[in-house]
Design a protein around this motif. Sequence first.
Motif, PDB file in Angstrom:
ATOM      1  N   GLY A 270       7.676  11.796  25.597  1.00  0.00           N
ATOM      2  CA  GLY A 270       8.558  11.136  26.543  1.00  0.00           C
ATOM      3  C   GLY A 270       9.974  11.655  26.568  1.00  0.00           C
ATOM      4  N   LEU A 271      10.306  12.611  25.713  1.00  0.00           N
ATOM      5  CA  LEU A 271      11.655  13.177  25.725  1.00  0.00           C
ATOM      6  C   LEU A 271      11.857  14.038  26.980  1.00  0.00           C
ATOM      7  N   PRO A 272      13.086  14.167  27.480  1.00  0.00           N
ATOM      8  CA  PRO A 272      13.326  14.959  28.705  1.00  0.00           C
ATOM      9  C   PRO A 272      12.869  16.405  28.551  1.00  0.00           C
ATOM     10  N   LYS A 273      12.019  16.832  29.471  1.00  0.00           N
ATOM     11  CA  LYS A 273      11.479  18.190  29.418  1.00  0.00           C
ATOM     12  C   LYS A 273      12.538  19.238  29.702  1.00  0.00           C
ATOM     13  N   ASP A 274      13.512  18.879  30.521  1.00  0.00           N
ATOM     14  CA  ASP A 274      14.545  19.845  30.902  1.00  0.00           C
ATOM     15  C   ASP A 274      15.351  20.323  29.701  1.00  0.00           C
ATOM     16  N   ILE A 275      15.604  19.433  28.750  1.00  0.00           N
ATOM     17  CA  ILE A 275      16.389  19.809  27.574  1.00  0.00           C
ATOM     18  C   ILE A 275      15.680  20.891  26.776  1.00  0.00           C
ATOM     19  N   ILE A 276      14.387  20.723  26.589  1.00  0.00           N
ATOM     20  CA  ILE A 276      13.616  21.677  25.788  1.00  0.00           C
ATOM     21  C   ILE A 276      13.487  23.011  26.536  1.00  0.00           C
ATOM     22  N   GLU A 277      13.244  22.955  27.842  1.00  0.00           N
ATOM     23  CA  GLU A 277      13.114  24.191  28.615  1.00  0.00           C
ATOM     24  C   GLU A 277      14.434  24.954  28.654  1.00  0.00           C
ATOM     25  N   ASN A 278      15.528  24.250  28.789  1.00  0.00           N
ATOM     26  CA  ASN A 278      16.833  24.913  28.778  1.00  0.00           C
ATOM     27  C   ASN A 278      17.109  25.576  27.432  1.00  0.00           C
ATOM     28  N   ALA A 279      16.688  24.899  26.348  1.00  0.00           N
ATOM     29  CA  ALA A 279      16.880  25.490  25.024  1.00  0.00           C
ATOM     30  C   ALA A 279      16.060  26.770  24.880  1.00  0.00           C
ATOM     31  N   ARG A 280      14.857  26.776  25.429  1.00  0.00           N
ATOM     32  CA  ARG A 280      14.025  27.976  25.357  1.00  0.00           C
ATOM     33  C   ARG A 280      14.613  29.097  26.197  1.00  0.00           C
ATOM     34  N   VAL A 281      15.168  28.748  27.347  1.00  0.00           N
ATOM     35  CA  VAL A 281      15.805  29.768  28.188  1.00  0.00           C
ATOM     36  C   VAL A 281      16.994  30.391  27.463  1.00  0.00           C
ATOM     37  N   ASP A 282      17.696  29.571  26.682  1.00  0.00           N
ATOM     38  CA  ASP A 282      18.845  30.063  25.922  1.00  0.00           C
ATOM     39  C   ASP A 282      18.427  30.846  24.684  1.00  0.00           C
ATOM     40  N   GLY A 283      17.125  30.981  24.433  1.00  0.00           N
ATOM     41  CA  GLY A 283      16.640  31.793  23.327  1.00  0.00           C
ATOM     42  C   GLY A 283      16.362  31.050  22.046  1.00  0.00           C
ATOM     43  N   ALA A 284      16.338  29.727  22.090  1.00  0.00           N
ATOM     44  CA  ALA A 284      16.063  28.945  20.879  1.00  0.00           C
ATOM     45  C   ALA A 284      14.585  29.033  20.526  1.00  0.00           C
ATOM     46  N   SER A 285      14.305  29.166  19.252  1.00  0.00           N
ATOM     47  CA  SER A 285      12.920  29.182  18.790  1.00  0.00           C
ATOM     48  C   SER A 285      12.398  27.747  18.703  1.00  0.00           C
ATOM     49  N   ASP A 286      11.085  27.635  18.504  1.00  0.00           N
ATOM     50  CA  ASP A 286      10.495  26.301  18.369  1.00  0.00           C
ATOM     51  C   ASP A 286      11.071  25.566  17.159  1.00  0.00           C
ATOM     52  N   PHE A 287      11.316  26.280  16.081  1.00  0.00           N
ATOM     53  CA  PHE A 287      11.873  25.631  14.891  1.00  0.00           C
ATOM     54  C   PHE A 287      13.293  25.121  15.162  1.00  0.00           C
ATOM     55  N   GLN A 288      14.081  25.919  15.886  1.00  0.00           N
ATOM     56  CA  GLN A 288      15.435  25.475  16.219  1.00  0.00           C
ATOM     57  C   GLN A 288      15.413  24.282  17.168  1.00  0.00           C
ATOM     58  N   ILE A 289      14.510  24.318  18.134  1.00  0.00           N
ATOM     59  CA  ILE A 289      14.376  23.173  19.048  1.00  0.00           C
ATOM     60  C   ILE A 289      13.978  21.922  18.278  1.00  0.00           C
ATOM     61  N   PHE A 290      13.062  22.102  17.351  1.00  0.00           N
ATOM     62  CA  PHE A 290      12.567  20.958  16.565  1.00  0.00           C
ATOM     63  C   PHE A 290      13.671  20.364  15.704  1.00  0.00           C
ATOM     64  N   THR A 291      14.414  21.212  14.988  1.00  0.00           N
ATOM     65  CA  THR A 291      15.398  20.703  14.038  1.00  0.00           C
ATOM     66  C   THR A 291      16.690  20.227  14.699  1.00  0.00           C
ATOM     67  N   LYS A 292      17.100  20.871  15.802  1.00  0.00           N
ATOM     68  CA  LYS A 292      18.403  20.570  16.394  1.00  0.00           C
ATOM     69  C   LYS A 292      18.332  19.653  17.616  1.00  0.00           C
ATOM     70  N   ILE A 293      17.144  19.515  18.206  1.00  0.00           N
ATOM     71  CA  ILE A 293      17.017  18.680  19.403  1.00  0.00           C
ATOM     72  C   ILE A 293      16.026  17.535  19.176  1.00  0.00           C
ATOM     73  N   ILE A 294      14.815  17.896  18.771  1.00  0.00           N
ATOM     74  CA  ILE A 294      13.752  16.894  18.681  1.00  0.00           C
ATOM     75  C   ILE A 294      14.045  15.865  17.582  1.00  0.00           C
TER      76      ILE A 294
END
Length: 384
Positions: A270-294
């Motif tokens: 249920g978290l906003p999909k746009d935040i995660i997609e923007n992080a991936r576009v900026d070059g964030a790895s899955d681990f970085q997305i997990f630790t810094k956003i999720i």
Amino acid sequence: MDNIAGTKSSLTWAVHISAAALVILWLLPTVGLFISSFRTADQIATSGWWKAPFPSVQNLTLRSAAPDTQREAGGLFVIEGNLFAEDAREQAPITVYGVSSRAVDAFQPGETAELRKGGTITVQANGDYRMEHSEAFTGARGQRVFVTAEIPPEFTLGNYDKMLFDPANVEGMSKAFFNTLTVTIPATIIPILIAAFAAYALAWMEFPGRVLLIALVVALLVVPLQLALIPLLKLHNSIGIGKGYIGVWLAHTGFGLPLAIYLLRNYMVGLPKDIIENARVDGASDFQIFTKIIIPLSFPALASFAILQFLWTWNDLLVAKVFLIDASGETTVMTNKIVELLGTRGGNWEILATAAFVSIGVPLLVFFAMQKYLVRGLLAGSVK
């Protein structure tokens, strides 16, 4: 108009009544246990906790002064005094008394009773007594007198003093308290760490078999804990971790993971999909997305599961009984210690009530301190 969104449902009263009933059912035993922990054994035995503020009629076993206090007067040997003073109890009006356990109400205050070993005793309503005998009274202890009196309400901290500071109890309860913390804290942290990674993968990572894994997690939610105890214990014994903390940590982790993964995965989806997609576009790895956003965004869900897991492992008896096999009592947890007290102190309800309330003190503190996260985490994702 009844079906329009935002209108008040006609069944709101039923929801309120159900919620009030659940609160009362949960609160009454806790309040009763709390009050009983401050009452004396005699009061607990004669009346319920709801009568604690009122005087209670109790059957008491008191003793007269020892024979070495007798004096000779007019050719008779006499022992005088007050029954309540000898027993260090608060004086109360006596309604009836007796000198035999078979007839505790044989005499009224002021009447004279014949003693089995000779002599007589007269007991007054205020507890004053006079024993007379033509021969000297013998024995090391005073005469037993069974009285029925209306005792005023009494509250004491002696139960807590005996449970927490008495050398006969303090070592066992203190050790059981820290043993419970040793089991509960790792058994809460480990499944949260594993479930958080698994939930993120099932929610936001594409890989073959993801749907089957989600279905498996849901299926594991309905597996009875008792069904897995024996196979899991055999596995632990075969690898040498079946009689210690590691075994019970892994057992609690295994039993708690399905609910943790299911709860966290539903929240993360249920978290906003746009935040995660923007992080991936900026070059964030899955681990970085997990630790810094999720993880920061999922804190309410993590906290809500932590509360549930902590309460479950703290109050657990079955898993501790199976996986903490220790005859010396070095790894005994509080729930098991209370069971042992129930066996050795079956008549000491004031001690059992105190021990039980001490054991629920920490869960109550954790629940009330973090209940806002529990509600937020369980309801998150239900409204977009």
